[in-house]
Motif scaffolding. Structure first.
Motif, short mmCIF file in Angstrom:
data_model
loop_
_atom_site.label_atom_id
_atom_site.label_comp_id
_atom_site.label_asym_id
_atom_site.label_seq_id
_atom_site.Cartn_x
_atom_site.Cartn_y
_atom_site.Cartn_z
N ILE A 54 0.95 -1.13 -0.12
CA ILE A 54 0.02 -0.10 0.28
C ILE A 54 0.90 1.38 0.01
O ILE A 54 0.44 2.35 -0.43
N LEU A 55 1.88 1.40 0.66
CA LEU A 55 2.90 2.55 0.46
C LEU A 55 3.70 3.08 -0.49
O LEU A 55 3.40 4.11 -0.95
N VAL A 56 4.24 2.41 -0.87
CA VAL A 56 4.80 1.81 -2.27
C VAL A 56 3.84 2.56 -4.10
O VAL A 56 4.30 2.74 -4.03
N THR A 57 2.43 1.90 -3.46
CA THR A 57 1.64 2.14 -4.63
C THR A 57 1.11 3.86 -4.09
O THR A 57 0.86 4.51 -5.68
N LEU A 58 0.64 3.85 -3.01
CA LEU A 58 0.46 5.46 -2.85
C LEU A 58 1.17 6.43 -2.98
O LEU A 58 0.81 7.19 -3.81
N ALA A 144 12.43 1.35 -6.18
CA ALA A 144 11.12 1.30 -6.78
C ALA A 144 10.28 2.24 -6.87
O ALA A 144 9.45 2.42 -7.77
N VAL A 145 9.42 3.03 -5.73
CA VAL A 145 8.61 4.00 -5.40
C VAL A 145 8.68 4.67 -7.36
O VAL A 145 7.94 4.94 -7.91
N ASN A 204 -8.11 3.47 -12.67
CA ASN A 204 -7.94 1.76 -13.51
C ASN A 204 -6.39 2.39 -13.11
O ASN A 204 -5.91 0.89 -12.99
N ASP A 205 -5.68 3.07 -13.71
CA ASP A 205 -4.08 3.75 -13.14
C ASP A 205 -3.81 2.86 -12.34
O ASP A 205 -3.39 2.57 -12.02
N PHE A 206 -4.22 3.21 -10.73
CA PHE A 206 -4.27 3.40 -9.39
C PHE A 206 -4.07 1.73 -8.95
O PHE A 206 -4.08 1.11 -9.15
#
Length: 273
Positions: A54-58, A144-145, A204-206
């Motif tokens: 979740i952290l990497v995604t946000l 990665a981020v 959709n991208d999220f």
């Protein structure tokens, strides 16, 4: 009277049986997990990576959105140089696979960035005021981020560009006639209307980034996929492990998709008033 959305009339009476089916499957799998010591153990270990995922995604999505908006504004600029730079960026970045970009940023871009930082800070380093920055100081998670942010920014830039261009030019001309500055026109006239077009593909991208965040496991980042990989390689319980991994990702992505769909419907109703 505002005409109905073309899909509204045909879908008003549709009961979401697909959602009921998914809910039944999710509950059944939850019962299996709770009733099995093996699945409980796998779930406990794998779920430890949810926070990192979740952290990497946000973080990746936040920086990708900010960078994508900047690239989109460059693409819509009146200056040809800025438009060409934006086009060059989007075409190059969209042509590179996310996995390749991850490796490139982690093992090529990060050392180059550290070398640049040390070059800029060389007077302070020479004077002994600070220590030189080391490559290992930039963690693999942040590499990665950065890679995800750069990779998705090109796609998000195109989403913003299309959304901004969808706004009627007559309203922009009217805002000019009222004496609004370029920033005021964008903030008060263009963006509030464009967001209704931008939100669905942006959502959709999220969702896609949540799934692509699993690629950071190749760098050893302790996300859901990496925790599952570590457990499966030691216990050889590949079926149980990757079933749990898929289950967690499905819960995250479907839950987010439903939330975004409700937000999209609310914005659509607001725009029809």
């Amino acid at each position: 009277m505002t005409p109905a959305h073309p899909q509204d009339s045909s879908q008003k009476g549709d009961y979401p049986w697909w959602l009921v089916a998914l809910a039944v499957i999710a509950v059944a799998l939850a019962v299996v997990i709770v009733s099995s010591d093996i699945y409980i153990q796998v779930f406990t270990i794998v779920s430890a990576g949810i926070g990192i995922t979740i952290l990497v995604t946000l973080l990746g999505f936040f920086f990708a959105t900010a960078l994508g908006l900047g690239i989109a504004l460059m693409a819509l600029s009146e200056r040809a140089v800025l438009r060409q730079i934006a086009r060059f960026y989007t075409e190059v970045i969209r042509g590179i696979p996310i996995l390749v970009l991850l490796f490139y940023i982690a093992f090529v871009g990060a050392p180059a960035l550290v070398a640049l930082i040390n070059l800029i800070l060389s007077p302070l380093i020479s004077a002994g005021s600070m220590e030189p920055v080391l490559v290992r100081d930039l963690s693999l998670m942040w590499r990665a981020v950065i890679a995800l942010s750069i990779g998705y920014s090109a796609f998000i830039a195109e989403v913003f560009r299309a959304g901004i261009q969808s706004v009627d030019k007559g309203q922009i001309e009217a805002a000019k006639a009222l004496g609004l500055t370029r920033t005021q026109r964008f903030r008060l006239v263009v963006f509030p209307q464009a967001i209704r077009v931008i939100l669905p593909p942006l959502g959709n991208d999220f969702v896609a980034m949540i799934k692509d965040s699993s690629l950071v496991s190749v760098l050893g980042v302790a996300d859901i996929t990496q925790m599952g990989k570590i457990y499966a390689s030691g216990s050889f319980r590949f079926f149980e492990t990757y079933s749990i991994v898929a289950y967690i990702y499905l819960i995250l992505t479907i839950g987010l998709s439903l939330g975004l769909r409700r937000l999209e419907m609310r914005l659509r109703r607001t725009g029809q008033r």
